[in-house]
Design a protein around this motif. Structure first.
Motif, PDB file in Angstrom:
ATOM      1  N   LEU A   1     -30.079  70.419  72.094  1.00 41.33           N
ATOM      2  CA  LEU A   1     -29.943  71.866  72.233  1.00 41.33           C
ATOM      3  C   LEU A   1     -30.165  72.325  73.674  1.00 41.33           C
ATOM      4  O   LEU A   1     -29.567  73.313  74.120  1.00 41.33           O
ATOM      5  CB  LEU A   1     -30.936  72.564  71.301  1.00 41.33           C
ATOM      6  CG  LEU A   1     -30.641  72.429  69.802  1.00 41.33           C
ATOM      7  CD1 LEU A   1     -31.827  72.911  68.987  1.00 41.33           C
ATOM      8  CD2 LEU A   1     -29.379  73.198  69.424  1.00 41.33           C
ATOM      9  N   ALA A   2     -31.025  71.624  74.408  1.00 43.03           N
ATOM     10  CA  ALA A   2     -31.314  72.002  75.790  1.00 43.03           C
ATOM     11  C   ALA A   2     -30.299  71.434  76.787  1.00 43.03           C
ATOM     12  O   ALA A   2     -30.232  71.920  77.925  1.00 43.03           O
ATOM     13  CB  ALA A   2     -32.713  71.525  76.180  1.00 43.03           C
ATOM     14  N   LEU A   3     -29.531  70.444  76.370  1.00 45.10           N
ATOM     15  CA  LEU A   3     -28.614  69.776  77.299  1.00 45.10           C
ATOM     16  C   LEU A   3     -27.668  70.749  78.011  1.00 45.10           C
ATOM     17  O   LEU A   3     -27.454  70.610  79.232  1.00 45.10           O
ATOM     18  CB  LEU A   3     -27.828  68.689  76.569  1.00 45.10           C
ATOM     19  CG  LEU A   3     -26.813  67.917  77.400  1.00 45.10           C
ATOM     20  CD1 LEU A   3     -27.485  67.195  78.565  1.00 45.10           C
ATOM     21  CD2 LEU A   3     -26.044  66.923  76.518  1.00 45.10           C
ATOM     22  N   PRO A   4     -27.076  71.746  77.341  1.00 46.37           N
ATOM     23  CA  PRO A   4     -26.191  72.669  78.068  1.00 46.37           C
ATOM     24  C   PRO A   4     -26.887  73.402  79.213  1.00 46.37           C
ATOM     25  O   PRO A   4     -26.250  73.718  80.227  1.00 46.37           O
ATOM     26  CB  PRO A   4     -25.729  73.650  76.981  1.00 46.37           C
ATOM     27  CG  PRO A   4     -25.862  72.888  75.701  1.00 46.37           C
ATOM     28  CD  PRO A   4     -27.062  72.012  75.888  1.00 46.37           C
ATOM     29  N   LEU A   5     -28.176  73.676  79.084  1.00 43.53           N
ATOM     30  CA  LEU A   5     -28.909  74.325  80.168  1.00 43.53           C
ATOM     31  C   LEU A   5     -29.063  73.389  81.359  1.00 43.53           C
ATOM     32  O   LEU A   5     -28.955  73.817  82.514  1.00 43.53           O
ATOM     33  CB  LEU A   5     -30.281  74.779  79.682  1.00 43.53           C
ATOM     34  CG  LEU A   5     -30.294  75.850  78.588  1.00 43.53           C
ATOM     35  CD1 LEU A   5     -31.728  76.140  78.145  1.00 43.53           C
ATOM     36  CD2 LEU A   5     -29.613  77.120  79.075  1.00 43.53           C
ATOM     37  N   VAL A   6     -29.326  72.112  81.068  1.00 40.14           N
ATOM     38  CA  VAL A   6     -29.440  71.129  82.150  1.00 40.14           C
ATOM     39  C   VAL A   6     -28.090  70.989  82.860  1.00 40.14           C
ATOM     40  O   VAL A   6     -28.011  70.944  84.098  1.00 40.14           O
ATOM     41  CB  VAL A   6     -29.924  69.776  81.593  1.00 40.14           C
ATOM     42  CG1 VAL A   6     -30.073  68.748  82.706  1.00 40.14           C
ATOM     43  CG2 VAL A   6     -31.256  69.941  80.851  1.00 40.14           C
ATOM     44  N   GLN A   7     -27.020  70.923  82.073  1.00 42.64           N
ATOM     45  CA  GLN A   7     -25.688  70.830  82.666  1.00 42.64           C
ATOM     46  C   GLN A   7     -25.351  72.086  83.476  1.00 42.64           C
ATOM     47  O   GLN A   7     -24.722  71.996  84.532  1.00 42.64           O
ATOM     48  CB  GLN A   7     -24.661  70.599  81.556  1.00 42.64           C
ATOM     49  CG  GLN A   7     -24.797  69.237  80.889  1.00 42.64           C
ATOM     50  CD  GLN A   7     -23.947  69.097  79.637  1.00 42.64           C
ATOM     51  OE1 GLN A   7     -23.809  70.043  78.866  1.00 42.64           O
ATOM     52  NE2 GLN A   7     -23.395  67.909  79.416  1.00 42.64           N
ATOM     53  N   ALA A   8     -25.792  73.242  82.998  1.00 41.70           N
ATOM     54  CA  ALA A   8     -25.535  74.487  83.732  1.00 41.70           C
ATOM     55  C   ALA A   8     -26.264  74.494  85.070  1.00 41.70           C
ATOM     56  O   ALA A   8     -25.721  74.983  86.080  1.00 41.70           O
ATOM     57  CB  ALA A   8     -25.975  75.686  82.886  1.00 41.70           C
ATOM     58  N   ALA A   9     -27.487  73.949  85.097  1.00 45.97           N
ATOM     59  CA  ALA A   9     -28.246  73.920  86.347  1.00 45.97           C
ATOM     60  C   ALA A   9     -27.554  73.057  87.390  1.00 45.97           C
ATOM     61  O   ALA A   9     -27.401  73.463  88.553  1.00 45.97           O
ATOM     62  CB  ALA A   9     -29.663  73.412  86.077  1.00 45.97           C
ATOM     63  N   ALA A  10     -27.133  71.861  86.982  1.00 50.35           N
ATOM     64  CA  ALA A  10     -26.403  71.000  87.921  1.00 50.35           C
ATOM     65  C   ALA A  10     -25.053  71.619  88.267  1.00 50.35           C
ATOM     66  O   ALA A  10     -24.586  71.539  89.412  1.00 50.35           O
ATOM     67  CB  ALA A  10     -26.219  69.612  87.320  1.00 50.35           C
ATOM     68  N   GLY A  11     -24.434  72.264  87.284  1.00 49.59           N
ATOM     69  CA  GLY A  11     -23.100  72.816  87.483  1.00 49.59           C
ATOM     70  C   GLY A  11     -23.062  73.946  88.491  1.00 49.59           C
ATOM     71  O   GLY A  11     -22.174  73.992  89.357  1.00 49.59           O
TER      72      GLY A  11
END
Length: 345
Positions: free
Chosen positions: A317-327
């Protein structure tokens, strides 16, 4: 005995300054992306880059059984562990849904389930034994067996593609192990460490606490992190601890799930304190004690959804937030490139 890998701190003043400048120069008011900004900086420090890339994220769900279930410390029978592994393999669990939804590879690891699965296409067989012993009467594992489980975890993390690994678990009785580990590793009062787990009523929680208290007295001489992990842990917990160390040694980002995964981290971080530099804490679970664990580690979780499922569900569930930070760090325009005035400069 396991050789603890060398894990350097990610601190780098020059790179940190470059990351701060890169984040502040994006087309936004400074600090306006909040927690995502500190997360982007952490990812950059782990990857040693101002343009970090997340490649082939995966979640490992480690499964193992616990001898202490003989003491009726769970409302579910031990057989639920292998039944849930079958559910994972069939794609029917919450983690299957969330991982697929977010494009994350999911791997199920038999670390020590009391069941023979046979060769299975989607199961990683790293079985260390058919469950641990009952730690009320004897150590859950020998120190040697615990070290072997950690080594197997480290080797598995090293073999995984990509540079982000989420950690989940399944094992009836493992909140009892995690509570004992938490108390011994943090020194927090036992009553603050013991919760409902898979749904124990108040009288069941009180019984679980009495069982742990008796076991703590029996294993009072276990004082090193490895001895504590061997006395009270599970094969899945020991393997996770080793896998976290192995992942950090290869500068992979670690996504931490809930109470049991964090207990594994407590043990591993006592062996290599810089390990937490590589950890992103996906959520604060509803299991009693998890918030105190996170506070002890100085951790800031991304989500607080009242979860208490395990399985790595919080990681997915948290993975999209991590991807958004790098993105945003890599893809967002700067004031200069977009021709936008930066009043703050």
């Amino acid at each position: 005995m396991m050789q603890i890998p060398s894990i350097p701190p990610v601190a780098d003043a020059a790179l940190a300054a470059r990351l701060d400048a890169a984040i502040d120069n994006k087309t936004k008011p400074r600090g306006s992306l909040g927690r995502l900004e500190s997360l982007a900086k952490q990812i950059g420090l782990v990857q040693q880059s101002v343009r970090p890339q997340l490649r082939e994220p995966s979640i490992l769900v480690f499964a193992g059984d616990h001898g202490v279930t003989e003491e009726k410390i769970s409302p579910f029978p031990q057989s639920v562990t292998w039944q849930m592994v079958e559910n994972f393999l069939a794609g029917g669990a919450a983690i299957n849904v969330f991982a697929a939804q977010n494009g994350c590879a999911l791997h199920v690891v038999d670390a020590g389930v009391n069941h023979d699965f046979g060769p299975r296409e989607r199961l990683l067989d790293r079985k260390q034994g058919y469950g641990t012993r009952n730690f009320l009467h004897e150590p859950a594992m020998s120190v040697e067996a615990c070290a072997r489980a950690m080594e197997a975890g480290a080797d598995l993390a090293a073999s995984m593609p990509g540079n982000l690994i989420g950690f989940g678990e399944m094992g009836i009785g493992n909140t009892t192990s995690a509570a004992a580990l938490m108390h011994r590793l943090t020194g927090l009062p036992l009553e603050d460490c013991v919760g409902a787990g898979a749904g124990m009523p108040p009288e069941g929680i009180a019984h679980k606490q009495r069982v742990i208290a008796q076991a703590l007295r029996r294993h009072a001489d276990a004082d090193t992190p490895l001895q504590i992990l061997a006395a009270f842990g599970g094969y899945e917990i020991a393997m996770m601890a080793g896998a976290m160390l192995g992942a950090a040694a290869r500068r992979k980002l670690i996504l931490v799930d809930g109470f049991i995964v964090t207990a594994a981290l407590l043990a591993a971080a006592r062996m290599a304190p810089a390990l937490t530099d590589y950890c992103v804490f996906s959520h604060c679970s509803n299991e009693r004690g998890h918030a105190l664990m996170l506070s002890h580690l100085g951790a800031s979780p991304l989500l607080q959804l009242g979860l208490r499922l395990g399985e790595g569900s919080g990681c997915a569930l948290a993975l999209p937030l991590v991807q958004a930070a790098a993105g945003f760090l890599c893809g967002m325009a700067t004031f200069d490139s977009a021709g936008v005035s930066d009043q703050e400069r």
